[in-house]
Design an enzyme around this catalytic site. Sequence first.
Site, mmCIF file in Angstrom:
data_model
loop_
_atom_site.group_PDB
_atom_site.id
_atom_site.type_symbol
_atom_site.label_atom_id
_atom_site.label_comp_id
_atom_site.label_asym_id
_atom_site.label_seq_id
_atom_site.Cartn_x
_atom_site.Cartn_y
_atom_site.Cartn_z
ATOM 1 C CE1 TYR A 23 -10.483 6.118 0.569
ATOM 2 C CE2 TYR A 23 -12.023 4.373 -0.024
ATOM 3 C CZ TYR A 23 -10.843 5.056 -0.244
ATOM 4 O OH TYR A 23 -10.020 4.676 -1.285
ATOM 5 C CB SER A 43 2.978 4.596 0.165
ATOM 6 O OG SER A 43 2.359 3.414 0.575
ATOM 7 C CB THR A 100 -1.423 -0.303 -1.435
ATOM 8 O OG1 THR A 100 -2.656 0.102 -0.786
ATOM 9 C CG2 THR A 100 -1.628 -0.345 -2.936
ATOM 10 C CE LYS A 151 -10.475 7.967 -2.458
ATOM 11 N NZ LYS A 151 -9.290 8.509 -3.140
ATOM 12 C CB SER A 170 -12.355 4.264 -4.248
ATOM 13 O OG SER A 170 -12.629 3.011 -3.679
HETATM 14 P P1 NDP Z 1 -1.167 4.140 0.616
HETATM 15 O O1 NDP Z 1 -1.602 4.339 2.017
HETATM 16 O O2 NDP Z 1 -0.144 3.130 0.297
HETATM 17 O O3 NDP Z 1 -0.701 5.533 -0.016
HETATM 18 C C1 NDP Z 1 -1.356 6.736 0.268
HETATM 19 C C2 NDP Z 1 -0.466 7.864 -0.193
HETATM 20 O O4 NDP Z 1 -1.112 9.121 0.079
HETATM 21 C C3 NDP Z 1 0.873 7.888 0.527
HETATM 22 O O5 NDP Z 1 1.903 8.172 -0.387
HETATM 23 C C4 NDP Z 1 0.719 9.039 1.518
HETATM 24 O O6 NDP Z 1 2.001 9.603 1.755
HETATM 25 C C5 NDP Z 1 -0.170 9.976 0.720
HETATM 26 N N1 NDP Z 1 -0.837 10.966 1.569
HETATM 27 C C6 NDP Z 1 -1.682 10.741 2.599
HETATM 28 N N2 NDP Z 1 -2.037 11.918 3.158
HETATM 29 C C7 NDP Z 1 -1.412 12.895 2.453
HETATM 30 C C8 NDP Z 1 -1.372 14.310 2.550
HETATM 31 N N3 NDP Z 1 -2.050 14.974 3.502
HETATM 32 N N4 NDP Z 1 -0.619 15.004 1.656
HETATM 33 C C9 NDP Z 1 0.078 14.342 0.707
HETATM 34 N N5 NDP Z 1 0.097 13.005 0.568
HETATM 35 C C10 NDP Z 1 -0.650 12.300 1.441
HETATM 36 O O7 NDP Z 1 -2.515 3.814 -0.199
HETATM 37 P P2 NDP Z 1 -2.775 3.500 -1.751
HETATM 38 O O8 NDP Z 1 -1.550 3.624 -2.539
HETATM 39 O O9 NDP Z 1 -3.557 2.268 -1.794
HETATM 40 O O10 NDP Z 1 -3.778 4.707 -2.097
HETATM 41 C C11 NDP Z 1 -3.555 5.650 -3.132
HETATM 42 C C12 NDP Z 1 -4.907 6.167 -3.602
HETATM 43 O O11 NDP Z 1 -5.663 5.104 -4.170
HETATM 44 C C13 NDP Z 1 -5.771 6.769 -2.505
HETATM 45 O O12 NDP Z 1 -6.428 7.916 -2.982
HETATM 46 C C14 NDP Z 1 -6.779 5.673 -2.234
HETATM 47 O O13 NDP Z 1 -7.994 6.165 -1.716
HETATM 48 C C15 NDP Z 1 -6.946 5.093 -3.625
HETATM 49 N N6 NDP Z 1 -7.495 3.747 -3.659
HETATM 50 C C16 NDP Z 1 -6.815 2.687 -3.108
HETATM 51 C C17 NDP Z 1 -7.341 1.423 -3.125
HETATM 52 C C18 NDP Z 1 -6.673 0.238 -2.516
HETATM 53 O O14 NDP Z 1 -7.322 -0.820 -2.384
HETATM 54 N N7 NDP Z 1 -5.414 0.307 -2.140
HETATM 55 C C19 NDP Z 1 -8.647 1.163 -3.766
HETATM 56 C C20 NDP Z 1 -9.262 2.335 -4.322
HETATM 57 C C21 NDP Z 1 -8.696 3.559 -4.278
HETATM 58 P P3 NDP Z 1 2.492 10.318 3.091
HETATM 59 O O15 NDP Z 1 1.947 9.569 4.249
HETATM 60 O O16 NDP Z 1 3.988 10.273 2.940
HETATM 61 O O17 NDP Z 1 1.987 11.720 3.006
#
Ligand code: NDP
Length: 267
Positions: A153, A16, A188, A157, A140
Amino acid sequence: MSYFNNKIVWITGASSGIGRALAIEFSNQGAKCILSARAKDGLEQTNRLTENADQNVVMPLDVTNEQKVEYAVQRVIELGGVDILINNAGVSQRSTVEKTEMDVYRSLMEVNYFGVVKLTKTVLPHMIEKGQGSIVTISSIAGKVGPPYRAGYAASKHALHGFFDSMRAETSHKGIHTLVVCPGYINTPIAHNALAGDGQKYNKRDAENANGLEANDLAKRILKAIEKKKTEVYFGKFEVNAVRLKRFLPGVLTKMLNRKFLKDPEK
Ligand code: NDP
């Protein structure tokens, strides 16, 4: 030729958002990607969007399962090792301290902190043996400044920064490049997937994320930071200024964040 050509890049959270955008960008630049997250169908969908899907490996993994992490690292080593590990898997939160159950704090730490620590420390000896490797972790702006509704959260971080600053001090002379990326709001599904105070999915749209930087734009900037061997970077829009405000005008930042909270205390 791209710096990333033929490099093996392992991306967690690749089903994702940011992880998917990173997979597409690395692939565009000739890298071979190992795609991990829990949802196999999401990983396969990501792979179909990449330039060289047949060169990538879809490897479902829950980063909170230590045994499975060890097994996955073994498989990755057998497949030829990893040049760049991207610790991107993560879960956010939307709930006040007063309304958040302890289990929510534990879940956030399990994914965002212990999951990253376990995978990193399992991959690290293999990179040290080769004398090279980049370990990139997606923190983040909330890893530097705690915004409302995200106490657990932000704590998870913030913890990453202490861990990776220490690891960098111990391993940079061994050829290990440690980069911590601090994105601001990125467009996202993170808010939908965030935890509410009772541990259920928040499942709502968040305007700040929807109006944030696009994930593919962020991915391009992250690749440049890796190539330039940066140690800590901040990418986003106006919200990125919070890091400097905290350092130089902390009272002003406190007032701004409190005002922001009071506009929508029952979010
Ligand atoms: P999404 O929710 O779109 O993606 C999160 C991803 O993490 C998914 O692919 C999910 O896949 C995976 N995930 C969650 N739990 C697990 C687990 N236990 N094991 C393996 N994979 C896991 O969010 P983002 O793409 O936005 O986030 C990605 C990163 O960026 C995160 O660390 C987030 O904290 C960070 N971030 C995001 C920001 C934003 O504004 N979007 C800002 C700052 C930081 P699945 O459910 O298939 O396991």
